[in-house]
Design a protein around this motif. Structure first.
Motif: not given
Length: 138
Positions: A36-40, A84-86, A89-90, A111-113
């Protein structure tokens, strides 16, 4: 007899957060929320009115929500591995924003946020894991 009653009571009050069924549900939730986050995050600006009204706050909220889901979905994973995984993804979100022509632009600050929002939640996860381990040793 009192020790037995105490064990039964603690099992009733505290749900099993380490069982396979709980991990499966957490992994499913992590996948669905992540997608959902990826699509939005890749939709054209103004397509949907979801979030806090500010892009940086939306990134912070997204990763603050994903972090505990990832920790519960993969309880054996170390905190650095989760970080690292998150972070990957970010970065994937930012790279797809660069690749897709939907009017989104990648931003290193976004990305930093996301990383900065992940860190305090991972700190809370570390405290939870430590307390749980200490309580299990009693």
């Amino acid at each position: 007899m009192k020790a037995h009653a105490h064990n039964i009571q603690s099992k009733i009050i505290e749900p099993n957060r380490t069982g396979p069924a709980f991990m499966i549900w957490c992994r499913l939730c992590l996948f669905l929320v992540g997608m959902f986050i990826f699509v939005v995050a890749n939709l054209a600006p103004g397509t949907v009115a979801i979030g806090l009204g500010h892009d940086k706050l939306n990134h912070a909220l997204a990763f603050a929500c994903l972090t505990p889901l990832a920790a519960f979905a993969f309880p054996q994973a170390g905190l650095i591995s989760l970080l690292f995984a998150l972070m990957l993804f970010n970065a994937g979100i930012e790279l797809t924003q660069a690749a897709l022509a939907f009017g989104r632009e990648p931003d290193l600050v976004d990305w930093g946020v996301g990383v900065l929002a992940t860190l305090p939640v991972l700190g809370a996860v570390a405290i939870y894991r430590f307390a749980r381990t200490a309580r299990a040793k009693e």
